[in-house]
Design an enzyme around this catalytic site. Structure first.
Site, PDB file in Angstrom:
ATOM      1  N   SER A 256       0.896  -1.188  -0.249  1.00  0.00           N
ATOM      2  CA  SER A 256      -0.001  -0.019  -0.033  1.00  0.00           C
ATOM      3  C   SER A 256       1.067   1.399   0.130  1.00  0.00           C
ATOM      4  O   SER A 256       2.171   1.005   0.116  1.00  0.00           O
ATOM      5  CB  SER A 256      -0.748  -0.055   1.346  1.00  0.00           C
ATOM      6  OG  SER A 256      -0.113   0.201   2.270  1.00  0.00           O
ATOM      7  N   LYS A 257       0.197   2.370  -0.028  1.00  0.00           N
ATOM      8  CA  LYS A 257       0.829   3.606  -0.053  1.00  0.00           C
ATOM      9  C   LYS A 257       1.898   3.725   1.166  1.00  0.00           C
ATOM     10  O   LYS A 257       2.880   4.322   1.141  1.00  0.00           O
ATOM     11  CB  LYS A 257      -0.064   4.964  -0.305  1.00  0.00           C
ATOM     12  CG  LYS A 257      -0.435   5.245  -1.595  1.00  0.00           C
ATOM     13  CD  LYS A 257      -0.473   6.636  -2.086  1.00  0.00           C
ATOM     14  CE  LYS A 257      -0.500   6.839  -3.585  1.00  0.00           C
ATOM     15  NZ  LYS A 257      -1.910   7.306  -3.780  1.00  0.00           N
TER      16      LYS A 257
END
Ligand code: GLU
Length: 493
Positions: A256-257
């Site tokens: 994920s970011k």
């Protein structure tokens, strides 16, 4: 048996930073092309104008070059199948969309975004998977022509067969069978006249004579659509290879970011430009990413040349691979050790220069053997070796005081060190080390104390490459000057 030359392509969308996934597909494409004496092509898939990011295309080209994956055809190098930027191929897609409409495999759709949204909401309420409801699928051709003549905006949708099943063959996964009634009538040409990926990629792969399509497994869901489009045109299919996805280090789900940001804090990244800045080598990055999805031994150290020798698409694996940054460190450090001194010197010079240091090339070549084994990333050269190129070092005063001694005793050691060095015509390490050993024997100070003071004084730091070898490279004048300065600091304490 002679192998047919493969034509492979990497087809990134310029929508953000170039990431590891693109690099790995590009590597496999490159390996197959080189192995078979074929061509590797760069095609920019920029038809989603809203998502196009300025500079992203350049970053892709720079990234591929940095990795050493030079493409034979592409937007900036040209080639016989250009243009290689999809926004410059608009007419080609419109022409092909028309062929499909004329053959009855596609149809104009006049449904407005509002209408489509309403349909979607209703389907969701009924717990159905959102799909096009077919409003325009059976519109009479003359009615469609009338609306177009009246200037009504339309998309073109592919007419998926409703009966039977589609069998699509993936080289790694075998036959994938999908009931056609599960398939959707996807838009292939948008109201702005630009194609969606589904039409553009299929047309281009055909026109550019691509023999092997390697791409991420996220395209498996629309794989039956792509196969149906090819069959509607009556074209031959390429060999399809849907590669495994990368999972985050824990192995649970995709990165994920937030995790990408955490990795960056730890000195790692999944973006190629960052990796370059963080001191990773193309050799290390390629070796590491090659093994995430290629069924060779996990710790096999290979140059790209060796990869070309060993590569076959049959040895790729479809199972997802978890990103392991410690392995990246391992491969990077290993490849740094394999570089020639001249090559490593050129690369390290960049980092020293970025740090504002004036690099003496002679010193650089001499210091490399002392630090090479300590480097995990190229930028580690700063912490291990910046003192070679500084006019002066700035030791922390307290670090000059050896463990178990006070400032006065430490000053005494430093003064003695000065005398020993001053008495040497040059600082060859063979010559310098014995008098210091004698001093340790006779003075009652231990080696750790004596060498510790000397190290901090001449390098400015508590940890350094081998001390006497380093002093030999720095030279007598520099060492004496730095020692003198340290004595001054100690005497003031
Ligand atoms: N433009 C697509 C992407 O960036 C390419 C997929 C493919 O290789 O066909 O995901």
């Amino acid at each position: 048996m002679s192998i047919k030359p493969a034509r492979t392509r990497i087809a990134p969308s310029p929508t953000g930073h170039m990431h590891l996934g693109t690099a790995r597909v590009a590597l496999y494409d490159y390996l197959l092309a080189k192995k078979t004496g074929g061509q590797f092509i760069l095609r920019i898939e920029d038809t989603d104008l809203k998502r196009t990011v300025p500079g992203a295309e350049q970053e892709i080209m720079d990234g591929l070059r940095w990795l050493g994956l030079q493409y034979d055809e592409g937007p900036d190098v040209g080639g016989p199948h250009g243009p290689y930027r999809q926004t410059e191929r608009r007419d080609i897609y419109q022409h092909h969309a028309k062929i499909l409409v004329d053959k009855g495999h596609a149809y104009p759709c006049f449904c407005t975004p509002d209408h489509l949204e309403k349909v979607r909401q209703e389907q969701m309420k009924r717990k159905e998977n959102p799909h096009y409801d077919g409003t325009c699928r059976n519109l009479a051709p003359d009615e469609a022509a009338k609306r177009i003549a009246n200037g009504k905006a339309c998309t073109i949708r592919f007419k998926m067969p409703h009966e039977g099943a589609t069998v699509a063959h993936d080289h790694l996964r075998g036959d994938i069978t999908t009931e056609n009634k599960q398939l959707n009538d996807y838009v292939i040409l948008k109201t702005d006249g630009l194609p969606t990926y589904h039409l553009a990629a299929i047309v281009d792969d055909h026109e550019m004579e691509i023999t092997h399509v390697m791409r991420g497994s996220e395209w498996l869901s629309t794989f039956p659509l792509h196969v149906n489009i090819i069959r509607a045109f009556g074209w031959e299919e390429p060999t399809w290879v849907h590669l495994s996805v990368f999972l985050k280090p824990s192995g649970k789900g995709k990165m994920s970011k937030r995790e990408a940001a955490q990795a960056m804090k730890d000195g790692y990244s999944i973006f190629i430009k960052d990796m370059q800045d963080l001191g990773f080598t193309p050799e290390g990055v390629l070796n590491w990413s090659a093994l995430m999805g290629w069924g060779v031994a996990e710790d096999d150290v290979m140059t790209v040349g060796q990869m070309v020798e060993r590569f076959t698409i049959a040895s790729l694996t479809p199972s997802p691979a978890a990103i392991n940054f410690q392995k990246l460190d391992h491969f990077n450090a290993t490849h740094i050790r394999l570089l020639t001194t001249a090559d490593l010197a050129a690369r390290l010079k960049h980092y020293f220069t970025c740090e504002g240091l004036n690099v003496n090339d002679d010193v650089l070549l001499k210091m490399i053997p002392l630090i090479r084994e300590r480097l995990t990333t190229l930028d580690d050269c700063i912490s291990f070796g910046a003192f070679f190129f500084k006019d002066e070092v700035a030791p922390v005063a307290e670090d000059l005081i050896a463990k178990g001694l006070d400032a006065k005793q430490s000053a005494e050691v430093a003064r003695k060190a000065y005398q020993i060095l001053e008495a040497q015509p040059d600082l060859s390490h063979e010559r310098c080390e014995p008098p210091f050993r004698e001093y340790v024997e006779s003075s009652g100070f231990n080696a750790g104390q004596v060498f510790g003071i000397l190290r901090v004084a001449v390098t400015g730091q508590k940890v350094s490459p081998p001390l006497f070898e380093s002093m030999e490279i720095m030279g007598r004048d520099v060492c004496l000057r730095r020692l003198q300065h340290a004595i001054g600091m100690l005497e003031k304490m």
